[in-house]
Design an enzyme around this catalytic site. Structure first.
Site, short mmCIF file in Angstrom:
data_model
loop_
_atom_site.label_atom_id
_atom_site.label_comp_id
_atom_site.label_asym_id
_atom_site.label_seq_id
_atom_site.Cartn_x
_atom_site.Cartn_y
_atom_site.Cartn_z
N ALA A 67 55.23 57.35 21.49
CA ALA A 67 54.66 57.04 22.94
C ALA A 67 55.85 58.25 23.61
CB ALA A 67 54.69 55.88 23.39
N GLY A 110 54.35 55.56 17.91
CA GLY A 110 52.89 55.77 18.35
C GLY A 110 52.42 56.86 17.19
N GLU A 113 51.41 55.06 14.09
CA GLU A 113 50.55 54.41 14.39
C GLU A 113 49.04 55.35 14.61
OE1 GLU A 113 52.31 50.58 16.76
OE2 GLU A 113 52.21 52.49 17.82
N GLU A 133 60.68 51.54 17.25
CA GLU A 133 60.43 50.86 18.62
C GLU A 133 61.74 49.84 18.93
OE1 GLU A 133 57.85 51.32 16.79
OE2 GLU A 133 56.18 51.99 18.00
N1 CAA Z 1 59.29 60.50 24.08
C1 CAA Z 1 59.89 61.46 24.78
N2 CAA Z 1 60.63 62.32 24.33
C2 CAA Z 1 61.03 62.44 23.05
C3 CAA Z 1 60.38 61.66 22.13
C4 CAA Z 1 59.61 60.54 22.78
N3 CAA Z 1 59.12 59.62 21.75
N4 CAA Z 1 60.98 61.75 20.98
C5 CAA Z 1 61.81 63.06 20.93
N5 CAA Z 1 61.79 63.48 22.46
C6 CAA Z 1 62.32 64.53 22.91
C7 CAA Z 1 63.80 64.36 23.17
O1 CAA Z 1 64.32 63.63 24.36
C8 CAA Z 1 64.22 65.75 23.29
O2 CAA Z 1 64.19 66.30 24.44
P1 CAA Z 1 65.45 67.17 25.32
O3 CAA Z 1 65.35 68.62 24.46
O4 CAA Z 1 64.85 67.69 26.42
O5 CAA Z 1 66.62 66.56 25.09
C9 CAA Z 1 63.13 66.67 22.33
O6 CAA Z 1 62.23 65.82 22.09
C10 CAA Z 1 63.93 66.72 20.73
O7 CAA Z 1 64.26 65.66 20.35
P2 CAA Z 1 65.62 65.32 19.78
O8 CAA Z 1 66.91 66.24 20.21
O9 CAA Z 1 65.97 63.81 19.84
O10 CAA Z 1 65.41 65.84 17.93
P3 CAA Z 1 66.17 65.25 16.95
O11 CAA Z 1 65.76 66.29 15.75
O12 CAA Z 1 67.65 65.25 17.01
O13 CAA Z 1 65.69 63.72 16.58
C11 CAA Z 1 63.99 62.04 16.41
C12 CAA Z 1 64.01 63.74 16.26
C13 CAA Z 1 64.83 60.99 15.29
C14 CAA Z 1 62.45 62.03 16.17
C15 CAA Z 1 64.40 61.63 17.70
O14 CAA Z 1 63.77 62.61 18.86
C16 CAA Z 1 63.64 60.20 18.14
O15 CAA Z 1 64.37 59.32 17.48
N6 CAA Z 1 62.86 60.40 18.97
C17 CAA Z 1 62.13 58.86 19.37
C18 CAA Z 1 61.24 58.16 18.36
C19 CAA Z 1 60.80 57.03 18.91
O16 CAA Z 1 61.76 55.81 19.14
N7 CAA Z 1 59.78 56.79 18.86
C20 CAA Z 1 58.72 55.66 19.23
C21 CAA Z 1 58.56 55.76 20.82
S1 CAA Z 1 57.83 54.14 21.45
C22 CAA Z 1 56.08 53.93 21.04
O17 CAA Z 1 55.91 54.75 20.14
C23 CAA Z 1 55.46 52.69 21.34
C24 CAA Z 1 54.11 52.99 21.17
O18 CAA Z 1 53.41 53.70 20.69
C25 CAA Z 1 53.42 51.63 21.57
#
Ligand code: CAA
Length: 259
Positions: A67, A110, A113, A133
């Site tokens: 998400a 997500g 999911e 998450e």
């Molecule tokens: N939401 C918004 N932005 C995101 C994102 C997300 N889930 N995942 C990555 N991005 C963005 C980053 O903020 C970054 O933006 P900037 O370039 O503006 O800084 C860009 O995408 C590239 O990401 P990274 O620099 O972090 O890339 P990386 O290769 O170093 O890491 C990653 C990759 C491990 C996937 C890392 O991005 C990460 O941990 N992302 C979040 C994963 C996460 O926590 N997902 C769960 C979300 S909550 C959810 O999903 C709940 C639900 O459905 C009910």
């Protein structure tokens, strides 16, 4: 035929409808707008009599990183409940035609999911599945605790969900989350090959077979067997049942019409 709607690219190839997540700058984070476009595309394919099977994919680098965290970070519980963002997922669950997820790179939160809302998961060897998450102060909310547990069992699911650990493609395959792991260059071609094969089958039987398999998660064995039997009998109302069985007896290839 290819069409473009910004965050989701759609394409139809023979009887296969393909949705490609297209928000690379944030690793295909599933914003409200992206989800709405994805659902609209899936529902359009579900209602299109020329589409029998669907594929959802991302890029080689990422399926979806979950998400959109920026969308949610400052939300209140009242906003979450009033907007009921997660209720959208029920519309993906309601898609009747088979969906194949072609996953490469991250399928997190997500994104994982979303793959689990599909019926078959083809993973590239670089795929990583996870429900991280917990690392951002919450827990899965679009089915992760339920579908991952059903797919890989309680004790593996607990580690993934409680400790935010990612599963490699091979681990996910061995645990039962993934149908097949293929080389990185092949993941989409393999998903398309499978989709085209499945699209050769009778379309109404495909929909009912999907429905029956999904009921296995919701019903007791005897209820599920009864449900299956009724769907099986109902297929004798279709022209495709007659065609399929006659073609077998006449030793020729069946020509299904979806009727
Ligand atoms: N939401 C918004 N932005 C995101 C994102 C997300 N889930 N995942 C990555 N991005 C963005 C980053 O903020 C970054 O933006 P900037 O370039 O503006 O800084 C860009 O995408 C590239 O990401 P990274 O620099 O972090 O890339 P990386 O290769 O170093 O890491 C990653 C990759 C491990 C996937 C890392 O991005 C990460 O941990 N992302 C979040 C994963 C996460 O926590 N997902 C769960 C979300 S909550 C959810 O999903 C709940 C639900 O459905 C009910």
């Amino acid at each position: 035929m290819a069409a473009m709607s910004e965050l989701i690219l759609t394409q139809t190839e023979d009887h296969v409808g393909v949705c490609t997540l297209n928000r690379p700058e944030v690793l295909n984070a599933l914003s409200v707008e992206l989800m709405d476009q994805l659902i609209a595309a899936l529902e359009a394919f579900d209602n299109d009599p020329n589409v029998y099977v669907m594929v959802i994919t991302g890029s080689e680098k990422v399926f979806a990183a979950g998400a959109d965290i920026a969308d949610m970070a400052e939300a209140s519980v009242v906003e979450m409940m009033e907007h009921n963002y997660l209720a959208r997922w029920l519309r993906i669950k309601a898609i009747r035609k088979p969906i194949i997820a072609a996953v490469s790179g991250y399928a997190l939160g997500g994104g994982c999911e979303l793959a689990m809302h599909c019926d078959i998961i083809i993973a590239s060897e670089s795929a990583k599945f996870g429900q991280p998450e917990i690392n951002i102060g919450v827990m899965p909310g679009a089915g992760g605790t339920q579908r991952l547990t059903r797919a890989i069992g309680k004790f593996k699911a607990m580690e993934v969900i409680l400790n935010g650990r990612f599963l490699s493609a091979q681990e996910a395959f061995e645990a039962g989350l993934v149908t097949r792991v293929v080389a990185k260059e092949q993941f989409l071609a393999e998903a398309m090959r499978l989709a085209h094969q499945i699209a050769q089958r009778p379309p109404i039987a495909l929909k009912l077979a999907k429905e029956a398999v999904l009921k296995a998660d919701e019903m007791s064995l005897s209820e599920g067997l009864e449900y299956e039997r009724k769907l099986f009998y109902s297929l004798f109302a279709t022209e495709d049942q007659k065609e399929g069985m006659r073609a077998f007896l006449e030793k020729r290839k069946a020509a299904y019409k979806g009727k």
